[in-house]
Design a protein around this motif. Structure first.
Motif, PDB file in Angstrom:
ATOM      1  N   VAL A 142       0.849  -1.197   0.000  1.00 29.63           N
ATOM      2  CA  VAL A 142       0.000   0.000   0.000  1.00 29.63           C
ATOM      3  C   VAL A 142       0.883   1.245   0.000  1.00 29.63           C
ATOM      4  O   VAL A 142       1.838   1.343   0.773  1.00 29.63           O
ATOM      5  N   VAL A 143       0.531   2.201  -0.854  1.00 31.44           N
ATOM      6  CA  VAL A 143       1.268   3.455  -0.966  1.00 31.44           C
ATOM      7  C   VAL A 143       0.300   4.615  -0.771  1.00 31.44           C
ATOM      8  O   VAL A 143      -0.818   4.590  -1.306  1.00 31.44           O
ATOM      9  N   LEU A 144       0.719   5.616  -0.002  1.00 28.37           N
ATOM     10  CA  LEU A 144      -0.048   6.852   0.165  1.00 28.37           C
ATOM     11  C   LEU A 144       0.684   7.957  -0.571  1.00 28.37           C
ATOM     12  O   LEU A 144       1.841   8.257  -0.260  1.00 28.37           O
ATOM     13  N   ARG A 145       0.011   8.556  -1.546  1.00 26.78           N
ATOM     14  CA  ARG A 145       0.661   9.546  -2.421  1.00 26.78           C
ATOM     15  C   ARG A 145      -0.154  10.830  -2.455  1.00 26.78           C
ATOM     16  O   ARG A 145      -1.377  10.810  -2.534  1.00 26.78           O
ATOM     17  N   GLY A 146       0.564  11.957  -2.413  1.00 27.67           N
ATOM     18  CA  GLY A 146      -0.082  13.245  -2.572  1.00 27.67           C
ATOM     19  C   GLY A 146       0.264  13.877  -3.898  1.00 27.67           C
ATOM     20  O   GLY A 146       0.948  13.286  -4.745  1.00 27.67           O
ATOM     21  N   ALA A 147      -0.188  15.109  -4.074  1.00 28.13           N
ATOM     22  CA  ALA A 147       0.049  15.835  -5.323  1.00 28.13           C
ATOM     23  C   ALA A 147       1.363  16.609  -5.292  1.00 28.13           C
ATOM     24  O   ALA A 147       1.763  17.178  -6.303  1.00 28.13           O
ATOM     25  N   GLY A 148       2.042  16.627  -4.152  1.00 24.47           N
ATOM     26  CA  GLY A 148       3.310  17.344  -4.047  1.00 24.47           C
ATOM     27  C   GLY A 148       3.492  17.903  -2.651  1.00 24.47           C
ATOM     28  O   GLY A 148       2.513  18.227  -1.965  1.00 24.47           O
ATOM     29  N   ALA A 149       4.747  18.025  -2.208  1.00 27.83           N
ATOM     30  CA  ALA A 149       5.060  18.517  -0.867  1.00 27.83           C
ATOM     31  C   ALA A 149       5.291  20.019  -0.917  1.00 27.83           C
ATOM     32  O   ALA A 149       6.401  20.505  -0.677  1.00 27.83           O
ATOM     33  N   ASN A 150       4.257  20.759  -1.255  1.00 25.10           N
ATOM     34  CA  ASN A 150       4.391  22.216  -1.309  1.00 25.10           C
ATOM     35  C   ASN A 150       3.129  22.870  -0.789  1.00 25.10           C
ATOM     36  O   ASN A 150       2.083  22.219  -0.634  1.00 25.10           O
ATOM     37  N   THR A 151       3.218  24.156  -0.537  1.00 23.63           N
ATOM     38  CA  THR A 151       2.093  24.898   0.041  1.00 23.63           C
ATOM     39  C   THR A 151       1.591  25.992  -0.887  1.00 23.63           C
ATOM     40  O   THR A 151       0.974  26.956  -0.443  1.00 23.63           O
ATOM     41  N   ASN A 152       1.845  25.838  -2.189  1.00 22.12           N
ATOM     42  CA  ASN A 152       1.468  26.893  -3.133  1.00 22.12           C
ATOM     43  C   ASN A 152       0.102  26.657  -3.768  1.00 22.12           C
ATOM     44  O   ASN A 152      -0.245  27.310  -4.755  1.00 22.12           O
ATOM     45  N   GLY A 153      -0.670  25.734  -3.212  1.00 19.36           N
ATOM     46  CA  GLY A 153      -1.992  25.451  -3.748  1.00 19.36           C
ATOM     47  C   GLY A 153      -2.056  24.244  -4.651  1.00 19.36           C
ATOM     48  O   GLY A 153      -3.146  23.762  -4.959  1.00 19.36           O
ATOM     49  N   THR A 154      -0.895  23.760  -5.083  1.00 19.23           N
ATOM     50  CA  THR A 154      -0.879  22.585  -5.959  1.00 19.23           C
ATOM     51  C   THR A 154      -0.456  21.325  -5.222  1.00 19.23           C
ATOM     52  O   THR A 154      -0.420  20.247  -5.815  1.00 19.23           O
ATOM     53  N   GLY A 155      -0.120  21.443  -3.939  1.00 17.65           N
ATOM     54  CA  GLY A 155       0.365  20.296  -3.185  1.00 17.65           C
ATOM     55  C   GLY A 155      -0.684  19.736  -2.244  1.00 17.65           C
ATOM     56  O   GLY A 155      -1.797  20.267  -2.104  1.00 17.65           O
ATOM     57  N   THR A 156      -0.307  18.630  -1.587  1.00 20.99           N
ATOM     58  CA  THR A 156      -1.170  17.962  -0.618  1.00 20.99           C
ATOM     59  C   THR A 156      -0.630  18.226   0.780  1.00 20.99           C
ATOM     60  O   THR A 156       0.514  17.868   1.079  1.00 20.99           O
ATOM     61  N   ILE A 157      -1.440  18.862   1.626  1.00 22.84           N
ATOM     62  CA  ILE A 157      -1.033  19.223   2.977  1.00 22.84           C
ATOM     63  C   ILE A 157      -1.806  18.368   3.969  1.00 22.84           C
ATOM     64  O   ILE A 157      -3.049  18.364   3.962  1.00 22.84           O
ATOM     65  N   LEU A 158      -1.067  17.645   4.818  1.00 23.56           N
ATOM     66  CA  LEU A 158      -1.674  16.874   5.893  1.00 23.56           C
ATOM     67  C   LEU A 158      -1.422  17.627   7.186  1.00 23.56           C
ATOM     68  O   LEU A 158      -0.276  17.781   7.617  1.00 23.56           O
TER      69      LEU A 158
END
Length: 937
Positions: free
Chosen positions: A135-151
């Motif tokens: 199992v893999v957990l993937r986001g849209a990117g480690a950024n905070t510019n609106g294009t990433g996934t923030i947990l």
């Protein structure tokens, strides 16, 4: 016409898949101007030699760390479900998605699928857990510019106590612990050195090749007293520091056991020795990962602390402590993640973690008080064979750290720490076998005896290595009794804090402090050696007891000697004495024989011999080494082995047998030493690969160019016939180069190598490197310094020599490209400022010498082999070949060799029937030249 076409095919490497066996990969042309370590350096064959000390202890081979041992690329796992954030707590929704994927069947590669979290912010009030393999957990990117996934770890936690408030935001965890089975067998050697991967046992019953074993080194009171750890408060307790080395058995010969990775701590009979026992860990999970997410913890910004020396800082602790914690996992990864404000760590690899990779990640601005058990950015706690690669920390205390009995090998490579509050390195109670490789910290880098600090931390690490590191506040590296810690090529002052430590803390093993050594990265150089041939296996044999010439017998220590070899030596010796090991005498002959088993399919591709020697009165001028024949003599002087120490000192010399590996092909190596010297022990190590027939497809880049800085930053140099690279400190003179390949259609890859030819080298000793470029959207005719895509960290380096081709193994990088869009881009650059004359120029795609152009050599399986070129019906061109019955093939054709392979024309497909195929191209005579490529489906 057909004869001309045949010549062109061969000349341009375009279509003929060559059956070959690979002899080596990375060409290391180290010369006199190259600064080399005395402990680890390239031998004559280019392979890295690990120099033993007088007891046989060596730096480890670190090449087997990380996901799947670093031999394959981390995969991009198919998405099975996805989520978008909602207002409120998202934890249960994410957990449900993970549980859904965890319920899917495993595919043939061991994966179930990925949960994809779309861009946005996900508030999570507790923890989310992956507890199933695949199992893999993937986001849209480690950024905070609106294009990433923030947990976001939302809301305050109920307590500030570290022990009860350390539940991570993300948990990847198997269950249980390992369980042993069968009878524990005793290791019978009096001494097994650090870095060894073979030893003898009292019985091999219950052990087999492929067995997963636990090698447990004892920790009796006598050893604890030798360390001085009976003096700390509380004192270390006998039996609590047994070092567990988790390994696989790779070979058994008689009572000799060989294992897949080296031992990280010497095994000594005087300190209780060690046992080996099979084991299993049924609850461990594998093939799991976290990637492309940004983790942030809420905290109360009104809680601050001012210590006087430290200005006001946020110190609230009623919030999340850890971002990601990994426990009981084998073969997994965390990549491209960033954490911010967590009090303890970004990633902690905890108990039972094996072969994990943490890469391209950052730990930023932890919020906590600045004291113990806080701010351990990337930490290993009872982890082994793990890789922390290209990670960054800011405002942490212990940035790249091992805690307690981490029984490596473990690797921290290319780490950078800013604004550190405390040291980097092993932290707590006898971690072993880690390397800090090209790690830069703004504080100290240490491998030290901390005495009573903390909970009697004492000796934090043993047999640890700092390699080409930078420590702004200096190094504190000391040798524990019974072990070493190496500081090699470090930039920073050696700090002396002896008065503060009332326990044994001898100086460390220092080498070339203040000047970097070659290779730039030891880990990557060793990985190149490991990837040099497919299915490489290292075998290791020792003769003689490692006892510093202590054998009491007047006839010395008897070691194995082939009877025919003894007869030859006695004939050559005449009236001179023919002795065994450990006798220090003049004008003696010492014959011995390494015997081992080789199968008909074993092919030896590299070998190293090491001898522990002592001379009479320092005289070794008449000493000679004989290899397999009296006629094959090598004076010590010609080998650079003179002088040899005398008295109570021992000298260890190594010899790269790469050029004479053929001597080992009969299953034995006869050796003799003669002169005024004695031998304590001897070690033979060699690398073996199965004899197989592969095909090598040679592929040219579709584009290449170099770029230049300063006033040239806007210019394109894509048509130049060379690719110059350079660092010289002058704004207008920096140069680096880019290459791009289209790999569409390549399948069944076994190995990939990059071949470059330096056509000019301005200054000797210029270390060059290659890095992966993740952005393939650049054009050879428009790329400039200003718009260049940039690359990552070098994954290989070399010393170029004019007109000597360099080959670098890039199998994982090509695997990743083939799993993606089939495009591969690489960056070439210099790692050393060579001044005005430091330019190294490589032949480009536009070079007039076709043989010097950049090439990828792609080894594939089940290939067709071209056996005949002939005219067919209507004077068309015919290719004939052979291959395994039932294997498929495809043939493509083009009239333009520079055309991307994706634009070649399919010409034929088929299945071998009876092992033969014939392909006739009726269009061949219509073109002045036509090129073909055969690949397997």
């Amino acid at each position: 016409m057909n004869r001309s076409l045949k010549i062109l095919l061969r000349q341009f490497f375009a279509v003929i898949m060559i059956n070959m066996l690979l002899d080596g990969a990375l060409v290391l042309n180290a010369n006199g101007s190259t600064n080399l370590s005395v402990w680890c350096f390239p031998g004559a064959s280019g392979r890295i030699i690990r120099q033993p000390d007088t007891l046989g202890n060596r730096l480890l081979d670190y090449s087997g760390v990380g996901y799947m041992g670093g031999t394959v690329a981390i995969p991009n796992v198919a998405v099975k479900t996805n989520l978008s954030p909602v207002v409120g707590d998202n934890g249960s929704r994410i957990q449900a998605a993970i549980n859904y994927v965890a319920g899917l069947p495993l595919d043939v590669k061991g994966f179930r699928g990925a949960v994809f979290l779309n861009a946005g912010q996900y508030a999570i009030s507790n923890s989310i857990t992956i507890s199933a393999s695949g199992v893999v957990l993937r986001g849209a990117g480690a950024n905070t510019n609106g294009t990433g996934t923030i947990l976001r770890a939302a809301g305050p936690r109920p307590t500030a106590d570290v022990a009860t408030n350390s539940v991570p935001l993300i948990i990847i965890s198997g269950s249980g612990s390992y369980s042993t089975s069968g009878t524990a067998r005793n290791i019978t050697n009096n001494y097994v050195p650090v870095g060894a991967r073979s030893f003898k046992v009292d019985s091999t019953n219950g052990l087999a090749v492929g067995s997963r074993v636990m090698i447990t080194r004892a920790s009796p009171a006598k050893w604890i007293q030798a360390l001085g750890m009976d003096q700390v408060t509380p004192a270390w307790v006998a039996g609590n520091f047994n070092v567990p080395n988790e390994r696989f058995i790779t070979r058994i010969e008689g009572n000799l056991i060989m294992i897949d990775a080296p031992l990280t701590c010497a095994i000594e009979s005087q300190y209780g020795g060690a046992t080996i026992q099979t084991y299993a860990w049924s609850g461990r999970i594998s093939n799991v990962g976290i990637e492309d997410v940004f983790g942030v913890s809420d905290f109360n910004s009104a809680v601050t602390t001012n210590t006087g020396a430290t200005s006001n800082y946020y110190s609230d602790e009623r919030h999340a402590m850890r971002f990601i914690e990994v426990t009981a996992v084998e073969n997994g990864w965390v990549r491209r993640v960033t954490s911010q404000f967590f009090a303890y760590s970004c990633v902690t690899l905890d108990a039972g973690t094996r072969n994990m990779t943490v890469c391209d990640s950052s730990s930023l601005d932890p919020v906590s008080i600045i004291t113990g058990e806080r701010r351990y950015a990337f930490g290993l706690q009872d982890a082994r064979n793990c890789l922390v690669q290209n990670c960054y920390t800011r405002n942490d205390r212990h940035q790249f750290v091992t805690d307690s009995l981490d029984p490596g090998p473990n690797v921290f490579v290319d780490g950078l720490s800013d604004l550190a509050y405390n040291d980097c390195g092993p932290h707590f109670r006898w971690g072993t076998g880690a390397i800090w490789d090209n790690v830069t910290t703004s504080d100290t880098l240490e491998a030290n005896n901390y005495g009573n600090q903390g909970t009697s931390h004492g000796w934090a690490g043993a047999n640890e290595v700092d390699w080409n590191c930078v420590a702004s506040a200096g190094f504190v590296v000391r040798n524990p009794p019974t072990a070493r810690n190496w500081l090699i090529g470090g930039i920073g002052a050696i700090q002396d804090d002896t008065p503060a430590i009332p326990y044994p803390a001898p100086a460390g093993t220092y080498d070339s402090v203040g000047t970097n050594v070659f290779p730039n990265s030891l880990y990557y150089a060793q990985l190149q050696d490991r990837l040099a041939v497919p299915n490489l296996e290292t075998r290791e044999y020792w003769l003689g007891e490692i006892d510093q010439f202590a054998t009491a017998s007047p006839t010395g220590e008897v070691v194995a000697v082939d009877s025919g070899w003894r007869t030859s030596v006695q004939g050559a010796a005449g009236d001179a004495l023919v002795n065994g090991f450990n006798i220090i005498a003049t004008n003696q002959w010492i014959p011995f024989t390494f015997s081992y088993s080789l199968s008909i399919t074993d092919r030896i591709v590299g070998a190293t011999l090491a001898l522990a020697l002592r001379s009479v009165s320092g005289n070794s001028s008449n000493a000679t080494l004989y290899l397999d024949a009296i006629a094959n003599s090598n004076s010590f002087a010609s080998l650079g082995w003179s002088p040899i120490d005398s008295g109570t000192n021992t000298t260890v010399r190594t010899f790269d047998l790469g050029s004479q590996a053929n001597l080992l092909a009969d299953g034995k190596l006869n050796i003799a030493v003669t002169g005024d010297v004695a031998v304590d022990w001897a070690m033979l190590e060699f690398q073996v690969t199965p004899v197989q027939t592969y095909a090598t497809n040679i592929v040219l880049p579709v584009a290449d160019a170099y770029v230049r800085s300063g006033v040239y930053a806007g210019l394109n140099f894509g048509t130049n016939n060379t690719l110059p690279i350079k660092i010289d400190g002058t704004a207008d003179n920096q140069r680096q180069a880019y290459l791009h390949w289209d790999l569409t259609g390549i399948t069944n890859l076994v190995q990939a190598r990059l071949r470059l030819t330096p056509v000019s080298v301005g200054t000797n000793g210029m270390e060059n490197g290659v890095a992966l470029v993740t952005n393939n959207i650049w054009n050879g005719s428009t790329i400039t310094w200003s718009n260049q895509p940039g690359g990552g960290k070098r994954f290989a380096s070399w010393i170029p020599a004019a007109n000597v081709p360099v080959e670098v193994v890039i199998t994982p990088q090509v695997q990743a490209a083939l799993a993606g869009d089939g495009q591969l881009s690489l960056e070439l650059f210099s790692l050393k400022n060579g001044g005005g004359s430091g330019t190294v120029s490589y032949a480009s795609l536009e070079s007039g010498n076709a043989g010097q152009r950049p090439q990828l050599l792609l080894m594939t399986v089940a290939p067709p082999q071209f056996t005949n070129f002939s005219a067919g019906v209507g004077d068309s061109f015919t290719l004939s070949g052979t291959g395994p019955t039932g294997a498929g093939y495809r043939i493509f054709t083009t009239t333009n060799l520079a055309r991307p392979f994706s634009n070649w024309t399919p010409a034929a497909t088929g299945i071998f029937n009876g092992g033969v195929f014939t392909f006739t191209d009726p269009q061949a005579t219509n073109y002045p030249q036509r090129f073909y490529r055969a690949v397997t489906p």
